[in-house]
Design an enzyme around this catalytic site. Structure first.
Site, PDB file in Angstrom:
ATOM      1  N   GLY A  87       0.825  -1.220   0.000  1.00  0.00           N
ATOM      2  CA  GLY A  87       0.000   0.000   0.000  1.00  0.00           C
ATOM      3  C   GLY A  87       0.850   1.257   0.000  1.00  0.00           C
ATOM      4  N   CYS A  88       1.879   1.259   0.860  1.00  0.00           N
ATOM      5  CA  CYS A  88       2.793   2.416   0.936  1.00  0.00           C
ATOM      6  C   CYS A  88       3.494   2.585  -0.409  1.00  0.00           C
ATOM      7  CB  CYS A  88       3.862   2.191   2.003  1.00  0.00           C
ATOM      8  SG  CYS A  88       3.212   1.764   3.619  1.00  0.00           S
TER       9      CYS A  88
HETATM   10  O1  PXL Z   1       1.536  -0.804   5.343  1.00  0.00           O
HETATM   11  C1  PXL Z   1       1.033   0.031   6.287  1.00  0.00           C
HETATM   12  C2  PXL Z   1       2.088   0.679   7.112  1.00  0.00           C
HETATM   13  C3  PXL Z   1       2.274   2.027   7.017  1.00  0.00           C
HETATM   14  N1  PXL Z   1       3.185   2.701   7.736  1.00  0.00           N
HETATM   15  C4  PXL Z   1       3.976   2.053   8.593  1.00  0.00           C
HETATM   16  C5  PXL Z   1       3.843   0.688   8.742  1.00  0.00           C
HETATM   17  C6  PXL Z   1       2.887  -0.028   7.992  1.00  0.00           C
HETATM   18  C7  PXL Z   1       2.747  -1.457   8.125  1.00  0.00           C
HETATM   19  O2  PXL Z   1       3.394  -2.129   8.836  1.00  0.00           O
HETATM   20  O3  PXL Z   1       4.648   0.077   9.593  1.00  0.00           O
HETATM   21  C8  PXL Z   1       4.982   2.807   9.384  1.00  0.00           C
END
Ligand code: PXL
Length: 269
Positions: free
Chosen positions: A212-213
């Site tokens: 997703g990120c």
């Molecule tokens: O994938 C979502 C996400 C977003 N941001 C941070 C995360 C995660 C998932 O582990 O650790 C910092």
């Protein structure tokens, strides 16, 4: 290689390097743009789970956003994990001070292993206030259910949910279909009142941490280079699919994907 554009990321740090700020920097860099960061929280985690989430003080978050952006103006801002109401309020205030209208929001709520990354009150504020500010929001199915208030079982439900989220204020909505048990993956984009469905092959793997990120950062990068939202989504989805296919298979749990799948590394002698 000439750097193509500048992207500021407001998100949390993932010590395991697969998601969060680390995924964002790798993705933006691999796609040829310049990444800047405002870190909202520091997580200690590995592919199996999250050990701790330490919030960064809100005044430090606003300083990172404003002080950095006043000197190097980002073409696009990508927002990831905002874990509390006070963080969302702070980010909203900073966004109002900066004159940057291109904003991509990944409405992070839970991690791959199922752990909550944000509290309930902050989801309400995100829905009622932050959504109005964004050019594109990129929820997965569970996040789209929370934002739209409807249960999603089919692609038609995804389209309906996207319309509801659009009414809440997000100009464009991309709902990712990976959580549905369809044969292929269908990602639904609502942009300029038109529905576009991107179909991808399902890749069977447990290594999808940070998809997703990575996708939202890839879209932000393509958009910062002048592509349309639709084209940026198409290119971003292709990049993430390749990154999943070429994953390095690290760790015992949900492993990372290959953020640098598109670049050739020359050996330095
Ligand atoms: O994938 C979502 C996400 C977003 N941001 C941070 C995360 C995660 C998932 O582990 O650790 C910092």
């Amino acid at each position: 290689m000439k750097i193509k554009s500048k992207v500021l990321v407001i998100a949390g740090s993932d010590s395991s390097g697969g998601a969060g700020i680390q995924a964002d920097i790798k993705t933006i860099t691999a796609l040829g743009s310049y990444a800047m960061t405002a870190i909202t929280a520091v997580t200690s985690q590995n592919t199996v789970g999250i050990n701790s989430i330490i919030p960064i003080p809100v005044n430090v978050i606003s300083k990172q956003i404003e002080f950095t952006s006043r000197d190097i103006k980002p073409d696009v801002i990508k927002i990831g994990m905002l874990h509390s109401e006070s963080v969302i309020k702070t980010v909203l205030k900073s966004l109002n001070k900066l004159n940057i209208k291109k904003i991509i929001l990944d409405p992070v709520m839970v991690a791959k292993g199922g752990q909550r990354l944000v509290n309930k009150k902050s989801i309400k504020l995100l829905k009622n206030n932050l959504l109005k500010k964004v050019t594109l929001v990129t929820p997965n199915v569970p996040e789209a259910e929370v934002l739209s208030g409807i249960s999603i079982k089919t692609v038609e439900d995804m389209v309906y949910a996207a319309k509801r989220i659009n009414i809440l204020g997000a100009k464009n909505v991309l709902i990712k279909g990976g959580h549905l048990s369809t044969k292929k993956i269908h990602d639904v984009l609502l942009s300029n009142n038109k529905v576009e469905i991107f179909n991808s092959k399902k890749i069977v793997t447990k290594n999808t941490h940070g998809t997703g990120c990575t996708l939202s950062s890839a879209i932000a990068t393509f958009y910062s280079c002048g592509k349309t939202i639709k084209k940026s989504c198409e290119l971003g989805i292709n990049y993430v699919n390749r990154a999943i296919m070429l994953g390095p298979n690290y760790g015992k749990g949900h492993g990372p994907i290959n953020h640098i799948n598109n670049i050739e590394i020359k050996k330095i002698k």
